[in-house]
Write a protein that holds these residues in place. Sequence first.
Motif, PDB file in Angstrom:
ATOM      1  N   ASP A 255       0.592  -1.523  -0.231  1.00  0.00           N
ATOM      2  CA  ASP A 255       0.024  -0.388   0.116  1.00  0.00           C
ATOM      3  C   ASP A 255       0.729   1.613   0.085  1.00  0.00           C
ATOM      4  O   ASP A 255       1.181   2.287   0.799  1.00  0.00           O
ATOM      5  CB  ASP A 255      -0.992  -0.123   0.891  1.00  0.00           C
ATOM      6  CG  ASP A 255      -0.056   0.113   3.261  1.00  0.00           C
ATOM      7  OD1 ASP A 255       0.958   0.110   2.762  1.00  0.00           O
ATOM      8  OD2 ASP A 255      -1.406   0.213   3.193  1.00  0.00           O
TER       9      ASP A 255
ATOM     10  N   ASN B 257      -1.160  -1.718  10.289  1.00  0.00           N
ATOM     11  CA  ASN B 257      -1.922  -2.685   8.758  1.00  0.00           C
ATOM     12  C   ASN B 257      -2.241  -3.744   9.349  1.00  0.00           C
ATOM     13  O   ASN B 257      -3.255  -4.096   8.755  1.00  0.00           O
ATOM     14  CB  ASN B 257      -0.124  -3.191   7.832  1.00  0.00           C
ATOM     15  CG  ASN B 257       0.345  -2.577   7.745  1.00  0.00           C
ATOM     16  OD1 ASN B 257       0.185  -1.168   7.421  1.00  0.00           O
ATOM     17  ND2 ASN B 257       1.455  -3.145   7.322  1.00  0.00           N
TER      18      ASN B 257
ATOM     19  N   ASN C 225      -2.495   2.619   3.195  1.00  0.00           N
ATOM     20  CA  ASN C 225      -2.164   4.091   3.753  1.00  0.00           C
ATOM     21  C   ASN C 225      -3.215   5.090   3.136  1.00  0.00           C
ATOM     22  O   ASN C 225      -2.649   6.760   3.993  1.00  0.00           O
ATOM     23  CB  ASN C 225      -0.952   4.257   3.622  1.00  0.00           C
ATOM     24  CG  ASN C 225       0.755   3.618   4.981  1.00  0.00           C
ATOM     25  OD1 ASN C 225       0.409   3.177   5.608  1.00  0.00           O
ATOM     26  ND2 ASN C 225       0.948   2.538   4.000  1.00  0.00           N
TER      27      ASN C 225
ATOM     28  N   LEU D  97       2.828  -6.199   3.020  1.00  0.00           N
ATOM     29  CA  LEU D  97       3.387  -5.449   2.973  1.00  0.00           C
ATOM     30  C   LEU D  97       1.870  -4.214   3.770  1.00  0.00           C
ATOM     31  O   LEU D  97       2.568  -2.935   4.058  1.00  0.00           O
ATOM     32  CB  LEU D  97       4.259  -4.922   2.365  1.00  0.00           C
ATOM     33  CG  LEU D  97       5.392  -5.199   1.344  1.00  0.00           C
ATOM     34  CD1 LEU D  97       6.421  -4.264   1.115  1.00  0.00           C
ATOM     35  CD2 LEU D  97       6.333  -6.056   2.761  1.00  0.00           C
ATOM     36  N   GLY D  98       1.068  -4.428   3.821  1.00  0.00           N
ATOM     37  CA  GLY D  98      -0.024  -3.365   4.086  1.00  0.00           C
ATOM     38  C   GLY D  98      -0.771  -4.674   4.670  1.00  0.00           C
ATOM     39  O   GLY D  98      -0.747  -5.552   4.749  1.00  0.00           O
TER      40      GLY D  98
ATOM     41  N   ASP E 251       8.594  -1.830   6.174  1.00  0.00           N
ATOM     42  CA  ASP E 251       7.797  -2.823   5.093  1.00  0.00           C
ATOM     43  C   ASP E 251       9.559  -3.382   4.455  1.00  0.00           C
ATOM     44  O   ASP E 251       9.196  -3.877   4.026  1.00  0.00           O
ATOM     45  CB  ASP E 251       7.279  -2.180   3.804  1.00  0.00           C
ATOM     46  CG  ASP E 251       6.023  -1.696   4.535  1.00  0.00           C
ATOM     47  OD1 ASP E 251       5.440  -2.030   5.474  1.00  0.00           O
ATOM     48  OD2 ASP E 251       4.937  -0.719   3.783  1.00  0.00           O
TER      49      ASP E 251
ATOM     50  N   ASP F 233       7.702   3.480   3.033  1.00  0.00           N
ATOM     51  CA  ASP F 233       8.226   2.328   3.662  1.00  0.00           C
ATOM     52  C   ASP F 233       8.269   1.522   2.566  1.00  0.00           C
ATOM     53  O   ASP F 233       8.985   0.796   1.728  1.00  0.00           O
ATOM     54  CB  ASP F 233       8.523   2.054   4.816  1.00  0.00           C
ATOM     55  CG  ASP F 233       6.687   1.802   5.570  1.00  0.00           C
ATOM     56  OD1 ASP F 233       6.200   2.798   4.820  1.00  0.00           O
ATOM     57  OD2 ASP F 233       6.787   0.969   6.168  1.00  0.00           O
ATOM     58  N   ASP F 234       6.809   0.835   1.658  1.00  0.00           N
ATOM     59  CA  ASP F 234       6.562   0.231   1.059  1.00  0.00           C
ATOM     60  C   ASP F 234       7.855   0.508  -0.067  1.00  0.00           C
ATOM     61  O   ASP F 234       7.927  -0.684  -0.358  1.00  0.00           O
ATOM     62  CB  ASP F 234       4.811   0.439  -0.161  1.00  0.00           C
ATOM     63  CG  ASP F 234       4.578   0.004   1.874  1.00  0.00           C
ATOM     64  OD1 ASP F 234       4.132   1.041   2.458  1.00  0.00           O
ATOM     65  OD2 ASP F 234       3.530  -0.889   1.764  1.00  0.00           O
TER      66      ASP F 234
HETATM   67 CA    CA Z   1       3.369  -0.282   4.136  1.00  0.00          CA
END
Ligand code: CA
Length: 325
Positions: free
Chosen positions: A16, A173, A45, A131-132, A248, A20-21
Amino acid sequence: MTVPPTTRRRLIIDCDPGHDDFAAIALAVTSGAFDIEAITAVCGNAPLDRTSANALAIADALGTAIPVYAGAVAPLLHRYDFPADFHGVTGLDSAGATLPPPRRALAPGHAAEEIVRRVNAAPGEITLAVLGPMTNLALAIALDPELPGKVRELVFMGGGLIGGNVTPRAEFNLWADPEAAAIVLASSIKTTMFGLDVTNRAFIDGDDLARIRAAVPGANPVADIIQFYTDRSGDVAAGRAPGPALHDTCPLAFLVDPALFTIEQLAVTVETAPGPHYGATDADRRAWAPQGVARIGVALDLDRPAVARHVTDALVEAARRIAKR
Ligand code: CA
Ligand code: BDR
């Protein structure tokens, strides 16, 4: 890093973006350790139209042809206002230059269906990095309940045993879609969790950011994007880390070099009952797992300087690639 195609790990990144993603995708792409089959986007996010546009802009700016799919517009049950505190209203706000507009479109199809299709086409071969919020993966499991047995491995950023960041107990998350996380944690996928226990310490510092900026004099969207996130989140005076916690990046750094993390196998659950613990993770540290709760790997420590070096190298390389584009 040059890794022969036969030893590269096949990977789908569900995310998302998110600053950091962005750093995590940069790490995955520049490491050379992966064949990234797809990037799937989820709301988190920021709304889905933003996170999917950001994912596409990142994949394209890094010079890849990785297809990017949009997924869930909303969590399974939880409804919340998308936060703009750390990532800005676009989800990837910059203190200066922004990523160039993508020269291609999102791939047709829904992220969850695409995860099902790709995993079924290569049973046992595809690793998922989530990652989300876990909405897309939970939907994929609902579409194909046999999916967990066909995924090679899941690594995810979320949760934590040390308390939360969005509420005193919950990490963003898992709080954003705890019901989805409960479905995933109850599945049989071989899983490793990277929660706030390690990700709060996965920061880069001012010297690292200076290196990223020095790599490309003049317009440098990577440095400016990380600068925005640093201004919002890396604040010693406020008792936070001396630099931006690039949460992430941890699952990707682990896949590149598992020795960077200390992992324990624990029985982890996520709270789905309404109340102050909604979205919080808990781990049973007793030697026996309670019935019905599978053990997963939980990252409890990291080699912080080594992770920061990997991430900074990746962002330097990303800045160079984008400048050449
Ligand atoms: Ca994320
Ligand atoms: C997680 O929430 C988001 O803000 C970040 O992208 C990360 O995935 C950290 O709690």
